[in-house]
Design a protein around this motif. Structure first.
Motif, mmCIF file in Angstrom:
data_model
loop_
_atom_site.group_PDB
_atom_site.id
_atom_site.type_symbol
_atom_site.label_atom_id
_atom_site.label_comp_id
_atom_site.label_asym_id
_atom_site.label_seq_id
_atom_site.Cartn_x
_atom_site.Cartn_y
_atom_site.Cartn_z
ATOM 1 N N MET A 1 -69.361 4.569 2.025
ATOM 2 C CA MET A 1 -68.247 4.011 2.685
ATOM 3 C C MET A 1 -67.189 4.862 3.156
ATOM 4 N N GLY A 2 -66.897 4.671 4.389
ATOM 5 C CA GLY A 2 -66.027 5.447 4.973
ATOM 6 C C GLY A 2 -64.544 5.128 4.477
ATOM 7 N N GLN A 3 -63.531 5.735 4.588
ATOM 8 C CA GLN A 3 -62.103 5.552 4.360
ATOM 9 C C GLN A 3 -61.490 4.750 5.491
ATOM 10 N N ASP A 5 -63.513 2.411 7.443
ATOM 11 C CA ASP A 5 -64.508 1.593 7.626
ATOM 12 C C ASP A 5 -63.755 0.137 8.359
ATOM 13 N N GLY A 6 -64.041 -0.356 9.372
ATOM 14 C CA GLY A 6 -63.668 -1.384 10.118
ATOM 15 C C GLY A 6 -62.205 -1.395 10.398
ATOM 16 N N LYS A 7 -61.742 -0.130 10.644
ATOM 17 C CA LYS A 7 -60.276 0.164 11.249
ATOM 18 C C LYS A 7 -60.465 0.611 12.493
ATOM 19 N N GLU A 29 -65.264 8.586 9.596
ATOM 20 C CA GLU A 29 -65.161 7.687 8.360
ATOM 21 C C GLU A 29 -65.123 6.159 8.554
ATOM 22 N N GLY A 30 -65.696 5.630 9.750
ATOM 23 C CA GLY A 30 -65.810 4.465 10.077
ATOM 24 C C GLY A 30 -65.096 3.727 11.194
ATOM 25 N N SER A 226 -55.090 7.087 5.499
ATOM 26 C CA SER A 226 -55.889 6.451 4.861
ATOM 27 C C SER A 226 -55.241 5.855 3.741
#
Length: 246
Positions: A1-3, A5-7, A29-30, A226
């Motif tokens: 899971m990236g730092q 994710d979904g951002k 990192e997503g 982050s």
């Protein structure tokens, strides 16, 4: 899971050097990353390198381009969680040789471009968003022939503090990263006939004995946007191999 994710993130000046390295780090990192750059071919190449990215051609010194950028981010519909205001220029010019056009070019890009980039995307900032401005170690010393650039970066430090105070009530953090000399096309372009010679010369003035790599600066920018840095705002973070600290 990236730092991230979904951002959703924005990197200005993201086609080379620190900007490109940071865009790649964000995507790894997503995050989905909006990248700006003036040259369409370099922008297309950067988008391919980054992967999950949207390229937006434009100049941060042109308000119409910034309006178009903000509209595209709004159309994406997910707001912004991370903003790395990185685009800038620098040229050598001694006091007796500076022209009005030199002043306008440097401050329009390095100060005006920063002010209006942040202003235009303010409505898109999500709660908890983080803004990182790019300062410079040059702002704190008196390197001959680099006065315009240094002064423009000193302004960035002041803006970062002011905006941190203005935006804290919205839950938006603002920090400034201060890279030391870093091996980028922009730095090498100051001495296009012998960029390696410039890199080697600068390395001698750094306690760690070398100049930085873009990826090292990108790692610190990632930290600042982050969840690892949620108690930081208004800070100035030096990544300079100890040059200004030792």
């Amino acid at each position: 899971m990236g730092q991230l994710d979904g951002k959703t993130a924005l990197v200005t000046g993201g086609t080379s050097g620190i900007g490109l390295a940071t865009a790649k780090r964000f995507a790894a990192e997503g995050a989905h990353v909006f990248i700006t750059g003036r040259d369409q071919q370099r922008l297309d190449n950067a988008v391919k390198e980054v992967g999950d990215a949207t390229g937006v051609q434009g100049d941060v010194g042109v308000l119409d381009d910034l309006d178009r950028l903000a509209a595209l981010i709004a159309d994406h519909g997910k707001g912004l969680d991370a903003v790395f205001v990185n685009a800038g220029i620098g040229e050598f010019a001694t006091l007796d040789s500076i022209g009005w056009e030199d002043y306008q070019k440097t401050f329009n890009n390095n100060v005006g471009g920063v002010i209006f980039t942040v202003q235009k995307v303010l409505p898109q900032l999500n709660p908890g968003a983080s803004i990182v401005l790019t300062g410079s170690s040059s702002a704190g010393n008196g390197q001959p022939a680099f006065g315009l650039y240094a002064a423009s970066k000193a302004a960035i430090r002041s803006l970062g503090r002011t905006w941190a105070g203005e935006l804290v009530g919205r839950g938006v953090r603002v920090n400034t990263i201060v890279p030391g000399p870093t091996e980028t096309p922009g730095l090498g372009g100051l001495v296009p006939d012998n960029p390696q010679g410039l890199f080697d010369q600068l390395a001698h003035s750094i306690p760690m004995g070398r100049i930085g790599r873009p990826e090292e600066i990108a790692n610190t920018v990632l930290f600042l946007v982050s969840h690892q840095s949620t108690y930081m705002t208004g800070a100035e973070v030096w990544v300079d191999g100890g040059a200004e600290q030792i």
